[in-house]
Design an enzyme around this catalytic site. Sequence first.
Site, PDB file in Angstrom:
ATOM      1  N   ASP A 112      13.661 -21.543 -12.756  1.00  0.00           N
ATOM      2  CA  ASP A 112      14.368 -20.279 -12.931  1.00  0.00           C
ATOM      3  C   ASP A 112      13.477 -19.074 -12.551  1.00  0.00           C
ATOM      4  O   ASP A 112      12.284 -19.043 -12.905  1.00  0.00           O
ATOM      5  CB  ASP A 112      14.757 -20.202 -14.418  1.00  0.00           C
ATOM      6  N   HIS A 113      14.061 -18.112 -11.867  1.00  0.00           N
ATOM      7  CA  HIS A 113      13.381 -16.849 -11.484  1.00  0.00           C
ATOM      8  C   HIS A 113      12.108 -17.087 -10.677  1.00  0.00           C
ATOM      9  O   HIS A 113      12.161 -17.726  -9.661  1.00  0.00           O
ATOM     10  CB  HIS A 113      13.180 -15.941 -12.699  1.00  0.00           C
ATOM     11  N   ASP A 147      12.424 -15.207  -6.965  1.00  0.00           N
ATOM     12  CA  ASP A 147      13.059 -13.953  -7.369  1.00  0.00           C
ATOM     13  C   ASP A 147      12.194 -12.753  -6.983  1.00  0.00           C
ATOM     14  O   ASP A 147      11.360 -12.283  -7.754  1.00  0.00           O
ATOM     15  CB  ASP A 147      13.311 -13.982  -8.883  1.00  0.00           C
ATOM     16  N   GLU A 185      13.157 -10.699 -18.208  1.00  0.00           N
ATOM     17  CA  GLU A 185      12.942 -12.002 -17.585  1.00  0.00           C
ATOM     18  C   GLU A 185      11.468 -12.165 -17.263  1.00  0.00           C
ATOM     19  O   GLU A 185      10.784 -11.185 -16.951  1.00  0.00           O
ATOM     20  CB  GLU A 185      13.796 -12.177 -16.314  1.00  0.00           C
ATOM     21  N   HIS A 229      20.192  -9.969 -18.710  1.00  0.00           N
ATOM     22  CA  HIS A 229      19.730 -11.050 -19.578  1.00  0.00           C
ATOM     23  C   HIS A 229      19.799 -10.609 -21.032  1.00  0.00           C
ATOM     24  O   HIS A 229      19.501  -9.454 -21.344  1.00  0.00           O
ATOM     25  CB  HIS A 229      18.277 -11.416 -19.272  1.00  0.00           C
ATOM     26  N   HIS A 268      23.753 -14.832 -13.181  1.00  0.00           N
ATOM     27  CA  HIS A 268      22.661 -14.755 -14.166  1.00  0.00           C
ATOM     28  C   HIS A 268      23.123 -13.990 -15.397  1.00  0.00           C
ATOM     29  O   HIS A 268      24.081 -13.219 -15.336  1.00  0.00           O
ATOM     30  CB  HIS A 268      21.429 -14.067 -13.549  1.00  0.00           C
ATOM     31  N   GLY A 269      22.412 -14.206 -16.483  1.00  0.00           N
ATOM     32  CA  GLY A 269      22.728 -13.463 -17.707  1.00  0.00           C
ATOM     33  C   GLY A 269      24.085 -13.827 -18.274  1.00  0.00           C
ATOM     34  O   GLY A 269      24.852 -12.960 -18.693  1.00  0.00           O
ATOM     35  N   GLY A 270      24.385 -15.128 -18.304  1.00  0.00           N
ATOM     36  CA  GLY A 270      25.710 -15.585 -18.765  1.00  0.00           C
ATOM     37  C   GLY A 270      25.966 -15.334 -20.248  1.00  0.00           C
ATOM     38  O   GLY A 270      27.122 -15.149 -20.646  1.00  0.00           O
ATOM     39  N   SER A 271      24.926 -15.299 -21.059  1.00  0.00           N
ATOM     40  CA  SER A 271      25.130 -15.137 -22.512  1.00  0.00           C
ATOM     41  C   SER A 271      25.841 -13.829 -22.820  1.00  0.00           C
ATOM     42  O   SER A 271      25.496 -12.788 -22.251  1.00  0.00           O
ATOM     43  CB  SER A 271      23.788 -15.159 -23.251  1.00  0.00           C
ATOM     44  N   ASN A 290      23.987 -19.174 -15.420  1.00  0.00           N
ATOM     45  CA  ASN A 290      22.787 -19.345 -16.250  1.00  0.00           C
ATOM     46  C   ASN A 290      23.032 -18.918 -17.696  1.00  0.00           C
ATOM     47  O   ASN A 290      23.569 -17.830 -17.951  1.00  0.00           O
ATOM     48  CB  ASN A 290      21.652 -18.484 -15.707  1.00  0.00           C
ATOM     49  N   ASP A 292      20.845 -18.777 -21.310  1.00  0.00           N
ATOM     50  CA  ASP A 292      19.612 -18.997 -22.067  1.00  0.00           C
ATOM     51  C   ASP A 292      19.744 -18.460 -23.494  1.00  0.00           C
ATOM     52  O   ASP A 292      19.693 -19.204 -24.468  1.00  0.00           O
ATOM     53  CB  ASP A 292      18.428 -18.331 -21.335  1.00  0.00           C
ATOM     54  N   THR A 293      19.966 -17.150 -23.606  1.00  0.00           N
ATOM     55  CA  THR A 293      19.944 -16.505 -24.926  1.00  0.00           C
ATOM     56  C   THR A 293      20.917 -17.165 -25.926  1.00  0.00           C
ATOM     57  O   THR A 293      20.552 -17.418 -27.077  1.00  0.00           O
ATOM     58  CB  THR A 293      20.279 -15.004 -24.771  1.00  0.00           C
TER      59      THR A 293
HETATM   60  O1  LIG Z   1      20.022 -15.669 -16.373  1.00  0.00           O
HETATM   61  C1  LIG Z   1      19.507 -16.362 -17.224  1.00  0.00           C
HETATM   62  C2  LIG Z   1      18.348 -17.189 -16.912  1.00  0.00           C
HETATM   63  O2  LIG Z   1      17.906 -16.972 -15.616  1.00  0.00           O
HETATM   64  C3  LIG Z   1      20.046 -16.465 -18.611  1.00  0.00           C
HETATM   65  O3  LIG Z   1      20.510 -15.243 -19.060  1.00  0.00           O
HETATM   66  P1  LIG Z   1      20.986 -15.082 -20.595  1.00  0.00           P
HETATM   67  O4  LIG Z   1      19.742 -15.261 -21.425  1.00  0.00           O
HETATM   68  O5  LIG Z   1      21.553 -13.721 -20.699  1.00  0.00           O
HETATM   69  O6  LIG Z   1      21.971 -16.170 -20.848  1.00  0.00           O
HETATM   70  O1  LIG Z   2      14.998 -14.919 -17.126  1.00  0.00           O
HETATM   71  C1  LIG Z   2      15.758 -15.411 -17.866  1.00  0.00           C
HETATM   72  C2  LIG Z   2      15.602 -16.577 -18.677  1.00  0.00           C
HETATM   73  O2  LIG Z   2      16.280 -16.258 -19.850  1.00  0.00           O
HETATM   74  C3  LIG Z   2      14.190 -17.055 -18.907  1.00  0.00           C
HETATM   75  O3  LIG Z   2      13.567 -16.337 -19.882  1.00  0.00           O
HETATM   76  P1  LIG Z   2      12.033 -16.612 -20.338  1.00  0.00           P
HETATM   77  O4  LIG Z   2      11.142 -16.072 -19.254  1.00  0.00           O
HETATM   78  O5  LIG Z   2      11.940 -15.902 -21.635  1.00  0.00           O
HETATM   79  O6  LIG Z   2      11.885 -18.112 -20.498  1.00  0.00           O
HETATM   80 ZN   LIG Z   3      15.391 -11.253 -11.422  1.00  0.00          ZN
HETATM   81 ZN   LIG Z   4      18.289 -15.015 -14.919  1.00  0.00          ZN
END
Ligand SMILES: O=C(CO)COP(=O)(O)O
Ligand SMILES: O=C[C@H](O)COP(=O)(O)O
Ligand SMILES: [Zn+2]
Ligand SMILES: [Zn+2]
Length: 362
Positions: A112-113, A147, A185, A229, A268-271, A290, A292-293
């Site tokens: 990721d990224h 990225d 990120e 994110h 990205h930033g689906g949460s 994506n 994550d959160t």
């Molecule tokens: O885009 C993401 C990871 O690259 C996840 O974003 P969120 O943490 O907002 O779900």
């Molecule tokens: O960039 C987005 C992801 O949520 C990854 O986050 P992180 O760098 O905290 O692992």
């Molecule tokens: Zn980015």
């Molecule tokens: Zn992301």
Amino acid sequence: MGILSDLNIKPGVIYGDDVLKVFQYAQEKQFAIPAINVTSSSTVVAALEAAKDKKSPIVLQCSQGGAAYFAGKGLPDSSEKREASVAGAVAAAHYIRAVAPHYGIPVILHTDHCAKKLLPWLDGMFEADEAEFKLTGTPLYSSHMIDLSEEEVKFNIETTAKYLKRAAPMKQWLEMEIGITGGEEDGVNNEDVDNNSLYTQPEDILEIYNTLAPISPYFSIAAGFGNVHGVYKPGNVKLHPELLGKHQKFVQEKISAKSSKPVFFVFHGGSGSTKEEFKQAISFGVVKVNLDTDMQWGYLIGVRDYVTKNIEYLKTQVGNPEGADKPNKKKYDPRVWVREGEKTMKARVEEALDDFAAAGQA
Ligand SMILES: O=C(CO)COP(=O)(O)O
Ligand SMILES: O=C[C@H](O)COP(=O)(O)O
Ligand SMILES: [Zn+2]
Ligand SMILES: [Zn+2]
């Protein structure tokens, strides 16, 4: 019906043309695959178990921080070499490759990224991919992300092209970002970033397409349409998924493509986004979303509730409300309380699989 039978793909981590076929299939059937950020074998298990029970494909991805965590926070991770981040990414790949076939679903293994300052991490992973490719004919990772969205567009596209050239002989996928994702990120805070840079221009998408497509068909674009994110107060994030539809149309016209969706987009930033936003984005060619959160939150809930409910059993090794001489071993075994986090994270992954119409597609 589904990926395994329709596309003749085997369960486990998939590579090359299989990845391309799965993303084409997703566009055709109008679904997207959740990309779950994983940081440990436990979070991997939660995601795989959800995909297994929902008969769905899944993307598992490690950020640089997630990969370093996989190796262990106690290890040195120099900014020149990113030894621990590379070792953790390699370890995660071997672990996931070993267990994934047993879950009976296709898995895309991704990173990721990776901003400019983290390129040594990507270089180290490419070395491991190339060594594996020499031995077995596939790289370790199905796919990586680069990225450079915070750099000049020209540098972003040229450098991405350079990495795609390196990935192409292995038929390895490369995701790139154009237009910044807000929020945090890779430890960098983009919360105050200029609003306009959150929205990608169609000319940039065309230039990326025209530069990358002659090198390899295995690429996707994380185009900014207001993505951020993290999870914030409702109304703070203004998504414009319709921009993705405009990009597709623009590229289709300029390259005279037959397909109305010539570009594979990543969300990205689906949460914290709504089902309607997901649905719209998917209709415009998003194949990967994506998350994550919300997964971090999902994982916490089970652990938090377990600890809260069993607190009187967790204060001492021996002695609880049932008697001063009663041992608590069965309550503090990590296989018991960590498992509770896996169950609630799994439930959140299952929700995403339903929301993105990925359930039943394996
Ligand atoms: O885009 C993401 C990871 O690259 C996840 O974003 P969120 O943490 O907002 O779900
Ligand atoms: O960039 C987005 C992801 O949520 C990854 O986050 P992180 O760098 O905290 O692992
Ligand atoms: Zn980015
Ligand atoms: Zn992301």
